[in-house]
Structure formats: structure tokens, C-alpha cells
Design a protein around this motif. Structure first.
Motif: not given
Lengths: 301, 303
Positions: A7, A12, A22-23, A26, A35, B91-92, B96, B98-102, B104-108, B110, B206
């Protein structure tokens, strides 16, 4: 992988990090809107639960006053009243007893049946399997009237044993369906080796297959515990006589909600509600990963 | 190897099969027969009346009211739940960037997922009691108290015949969304990341990602969700029984078939008639599930 499990709130923003982005960031208008939407839904979920908990410390006047006030004092007397006078303690103990017994019976009988159906070819195997699985397609309301009389004729109406047997029987279809699929995926070599060494079928099952099937067993146990704990229809049908001391928690709460109006003990009702919600919440937060996968695994092929 | 095989099979199957046949199969089979009788629980031998119960059902206003409510539930509830859940799970899980080619979801995300799923572990009956106080029709209700702060008069959420069913539907959606967020999240996380990467490299935004890639690949999961929610739309017993005014009221404006079955059987002792309703409910459910699976059939997309 690690990005999924760890986590990391800070990654972010991007601003704190020296590495080149690199982007596009968001968090544009879309990000802000998302949000807001997520937050609103989260408040809609947490709000009512939190409000109930706070209301258990309020007086009647406070409850009927402004809905968004904090209680003046933190007194636990409403909790005591709910536990003792409204018999919430009794209902809790009854429910724990019934659910522990019926889940244990479901798991034992269900895994035995699922194992045999998944691993042993014999005439009638498919027929018995489909008999079990067909139970998943029938709405329980269809069986309601005859079920009441079956239990009554066995002399088990208004008894916990009757409820336990019925819970177990109605949990079997899904349990057998889920576990037989699970047992099929387990490797056969270990069991075969055990049989070669002279292990009996029964011992092979309990000492080798059950430990190997643990992840599947855990999921389906959670599924059954929650399903039986939250059951409402079967208790009000099977414990409908004059046996208030045998009632289960959902029955008790639903009844208190109608009588709270007469006795004007609203804090007591909210204390009773909090008492039933909070333990479940704590267990959920501790085991949220297993619970989420346990409950949704049934929907995934 | 073969010694003791059959005794073992029989020994392992006997108890579960007997229990299951006595408490599950036999009531289901009996229900079809009782539905053809005028049994009221007094006479030992119920009289066989053929299809009379069913012809009476066709003239029964309350029955048709309940069927209409299921129809409405079936149209609105799955659609609203799936749309909200899809939006949130997108959204989840995927919004978010990409990060490192993945992806990702939005902050928080989980924490949100844990919160959204919360209502799933609460008993429906308890949720019903909880929402009674939230919907209370005067300014002591939570919603009306909040509305009063901005100068809106109290709304009779559960006592207005036109509003009550919608209020109840709101509770169903409130409880269900989290489950489908988790379900769709599982589906989304099983979509290979390089699909999204390739699309993003080709300049997909998106919305294109969502409609052109996520949705088609989630089709199977959505089909399952639709069937589940549809079956749930034929239930709603606990919620209506606990939450509505005089059980299905006001004026039968919220009643559902399971509630009518329960009431007909255990309040009025019309066991034959109640079973006929049960049979009707069963055929509706089966028809719905079969239709859904046929209509939504598509080519499976392999990935």
C-alpha cells in the motif's frame, strides 16, 4: 506483483519523486471527480453504521432531535439493557451455537460427499451430483410449506436441532458443488501413494486430502458461516412458536425494532444493533481478504 | 486397491444424501403436489383440486402487484447496481494510469474496496432495521433531518405508496454494489496488462479503454452478475418484511411474492395456495435465468 500488494499512498502524487514522470498526472478533473464519487459512496456506507453506533449512547431526546449531533455523554447503560433485558446476549449465544454446529456439519458432510463424487467413479455418481447441484436452482420459498411440516412431523419444530439440520441441508448444494470442483483440481499422486502404503480410504481423506484442500475449505467455511449467521427466513419459520428464549439474533433484532417503538427504548435498539454489527465488522476487517474471495468465489467459474 | 471401495463410498455418502433428500428434495417435490390441493392444514387428507389455485392466482390482485414489483426490481436493480459497480471498479483498478508498466487503481483503492464491501457481511434483516431509522418519515429520520437542514420538508420515504418500493430498492443497491465491485475487480485483474498497455500506446483514452477493452473482456463476469442480481430481485423477503409499513404496505405497494407465500402459509394457513405461489415463483426464476443465459450468449474471448 508488489505494486498490487503493498500500500503506497505516496507514489500517486509524483511530485515527491525525483524520477521523470512517464505519463500525464492522472489527477486531472476526471481524477478529482472520481475521488468525489468514491468518497460519497464510502460516506453512504460508513455513515449509517457510525450513526447507529453513536445513537446507542444518546438519550431518546437526542435521537429524536438533530440527527447529526454527538451524544452528550458516553454511557453504556443502553448496552447493558439491550444485553440483559432485550435478551440480545441470549440470542447471540443461540446463534453462535447453531451456526457453529451447522457449519461444522455442513463442512464435514459436504466435503465427504464432494470428495467421493469428485474422485470415485461408481454407478449413480453423476445422478447424485446433479441431485445436489439442482438444489442451487430452486428458490427456498418453494419448499417453505412442506419444509415446515417435514420438520414438524419429525418433532423438531421450535428446536435448535431442527434449525441446525435444515441449515446444513440447505448449505450442502453449494458446498458440494464448490468442493467437488476443488477436489478435482488437486493432484492425485499423493493420495495414490498413501493408498499404496496401505492407508485406508477414510484415513487418506482425513489426513491427506483435507489438509491439501485447506484453501477451498476456508473459503467455503466463511461463505457458510456468514450465510447462516445472516439467515432470517428459516428462523422465523422454524422457531415461530412461543419459544423466545431460543430465538436467533436476526429474529430478535427484527422483533426489538417493532417493540422499541412501544417501549420507547430507542437507545436500547441501537445498542442491540451495534452489538450485532460491530463483532461482524471487526471479524470482516481482520479477514477481509479471505471473506471477499470466499463470498465472491461462488460467482466465478 | 479395490478392497473396501464400495463400503467407503456408501459410508461417506449416506449421511449427506439422507439429510439432503429429507430436508431439501422431499419438500420441493411435495410443494408441487400441495400446490394442487386446497390444504389448509386442518384435514389430514388434503383435497385434490387440480389447477384451481393457479386460476385463483390469476385473479388475485395482490399476486399481480407482487409480480409487477418483481418486474420493476428486475429491470431497475441489476442495471443500477452493475453500472455503479462497474464505474467504481474501473476507477479502483484501472484509472490510476500506469506505473512500471502496470495499470494501477486510484489512490486509496484498497481502503475503498474494504469499505464498499462492508454491507455484504451484514444480515439483511439487520440492514432493514437500520434503514427504518434512516428513512423515518418525520424530521427524526436521518435523511429527513439532513433535508430539514437545507429547508426541505420531510419526505415519507416508506409511507408514500409511490416512493416506498424505490426506497427499498435503494437499500438493495446500497448493500449489493460492494459485492460486485469486488467481483468485477477480480475480473479486471485477470485481464492481461499488456492489452491495456498496447491500447494506451495506441493513444486510447480512459473511455475507449473502458468501453472497447474492459467491458468486452468482462462479459462473462457481467453475465454472472446479472443472473445473481436477477435471482435476488425475486427475493427481497427479509428487507420488505422488516422495512415496509405493515409488511408489504402501504397498500401492498411494496409486497413481493416470497412475503406473500410466507404470509399466506403462516398467517392464513392456506398451505395449498401458498405452495401454488411458490411454484409460480419457481417458474419465473427459472425462466429468467434460462432467458438471460440464452440472450446474453456471445463468442468467448480467449485471453
Amino acid at each position: 506483483m508488489a505494486a498490487e500488494t503493498a500500500y503506497k499512498p505516496a507514489t500517486r502524487s509524483g511530485a515527491m519523486h525525483g524520477r521523470p514522470k512517464r505519463r500525464k498526472n492522472p489527477l486531472g478533473a476526471f481524477g478529482a471527480l472520481s475521488h468525489v464519487a468514491l468518497l460519497i459512496w464510502a460516506i453512504l456506507i460508513i455513515g449509517p453504521i457510525l450513526w447507529t453506533f453513536l445513537a446507542s449512547f444518546k438519550t431518546n431526546a437526542e435521537i429524536f432531535g438533530d440527527p447529526i449531533t454527538l451524544p452528550a455523554s458516553l454511557g453504556w447503560d443502553a448496552w447493558g439493557r439491550a444485553w440483559e433485558k432485550a435478551h440480545i446476549g441470549q440470542y447471540m449465544i443461540n446463534t453462535v451455537f447453531v451456526v457453529v454446529c451447522s457449519t461444522a456439519a455442513t463442512m464435514l458432510l459436504g466435503s465427504m460427499a464432494a470428495y467421493v463424487l469428485a474422485r470415485y467413479a461408481f454407478p449413480g455418481n453423476r445422478a447424485i451430483y446433479f441431485l445436489f447441484v439442482s438444489g442451487m436452482t430452486f428458490p427456498v420459498f418453494l419448499a417453505l410449506v412442506p419444509l415446515f411440516f417435514v420438520v414438524k412431523n419429525l418433532g423438531l419444530i421450535d428446536t435448535h436441532l431442527g434449525v441446525i439440520l435444515v441449515y446444513t441441508a440447505y448449505s450442502l448444494p453449494f458446498t458440494v458443488f464448490f468442493l467437488s470442483a476443488f477436489f478435482k483440481t488437486l493432484p492425485t499422486s499423493v493420495a495414490e501413494a498413501a493408498m499404496m502404503d496401505g492407508c485406508s480410504h477414510t484415513r487418506t481423506f482425513f489426513q491427506i486430502m483435507v489438509p491439501m484442500a485447506r484453501p477451498g475449505l476456508v473459503s467455503i467455511t466463511i461463505f457458510n458461516v456468514l450465510g447462516q449467521w445472516n439467515q432470517y427466513l428459516l428462523p422465523i419459520v422454524l422457531l415461530s412458536g412461543n419459544v423466545e428464549n431460543k430465538w436467533l439474533i436476526t429474529q430478535g433484532i427484527a422483533n426489538i425494532s417493532t417493540s422499541a417503538g412501544y417501549e420507547a427504548d430507542w437507545p436500547g435498539l441501537f445498542a442491540a444493533l451495534s452489538m450485532t454489527i460491530i463483532p461482524v465488522m471487526i471479524i470482516y476487517i481482520i479477514f477481509q481478504r479471505q471473506i471477499q474471495s470466499g463470498l465472491t468465489s461462488g460467482a466465478v467459474k | 486397491m479395490r478392497h473396501g471401495r464400495y463400503p467407503f463410498i456408501v459410508g461417506f455418502l449416506a449421511a449427506p444424501v439422507i439429510l439432503y433428500v429429507v430436508f431439501v428434495i422431499s419438500p420441493y417435490v411435495q410443494a408441487f403436489y400441495i400446490a394442487l390441493t386446497n390444504w389448509k392444514g386442518i384435514s389430514a387428507n388434503p383435497q385434490f383440486v387440480g389447477l384451481e389455485n393457479f386460476s385463483r392466482l390469476l385473479d388475485d390482485e395482490v399476486f399481480w402487484a407482487a409480480v409487477r414489483h418483481h418486474g420493476l426490481l428486475l429491470l431497475v436493480m441489476p442495471l443500477v447496481t452493475i453500472v455503479i459497480a462497474l464505474f467504481f471498479s474501473f476507477l479502483l483498478n484501472l484509472s490510476g494510469g500506469q506505473r512500471g508498466g502496470q495499470m494501477t487503481g486510484i489512490w486509496g483503492s484498497k481502503v475503498y474496496r474494504v469499505i464498499f464491501f462492508m454491507p455484504q457481511v451484514l444480515a439483511v434483516a439487520i440492514v432493514g432495521v437500520l434503514f427504518q431509522t434512516i428513512y423515518r418519515p418525520d424530521e427524526t429520520g436521518v435523511i429527513n433531518g439532513l433535508l430539514g437542514k437545507v429547508g426541505i420538508d420531510p419526505v415519507g420515504w416508506l409511507i408514500e405508496p409511490d416512493l416506498a418500493l424505490w426506497a427499498i430498492m435503494g437499500v438493495v443497491v446500497w448493500q449489493a454494489v460492494g459485492f460486485y465491485v469486488v467481483l468485477f475487480s477480480a475480473g479486471m485483474s485477470s485481464i492481461p496488462k499488456d492489452v491495456f498497455e498496447a491500447a494506451a500506446l495506441d493513444g486510447a483514452g480512459r473511455f475507449t479503454l473502458f468501453f472497447k477493452i474492459t467491458l468486452p473482456l468482462l462479459w462473462d463476469t457481467m453475465q454472472v452478475a446479472w443472473v445473481y442480481l436477477g435471482i435476488a430481485a425475486f427475493d427481497c423477503f427479509a428487507l420488505v418484511q422488516v422495512l415496509s409499513v405493515d409488511r408489504g404496505g402501504p397498500d401492498n405497494s411494496t409486497t413481493v411474492l416470497p412475503l406473500e407465500i410466507w404470509r399466506t402459509a403462516f398467517n392464513f394457513s392456506k398451505f395449498g395456495y401458498a405452495s401454488a405461489m411458490g411454484v409460480a415463483l419457481f417458474f419465473m426464476t427459472i425462466t429468467f435465468a434460462a432467458l438471460t443465459l440464452r440472450v446474453t450468449r456471445r463468442e468467448r474471448i480467449e485471453f
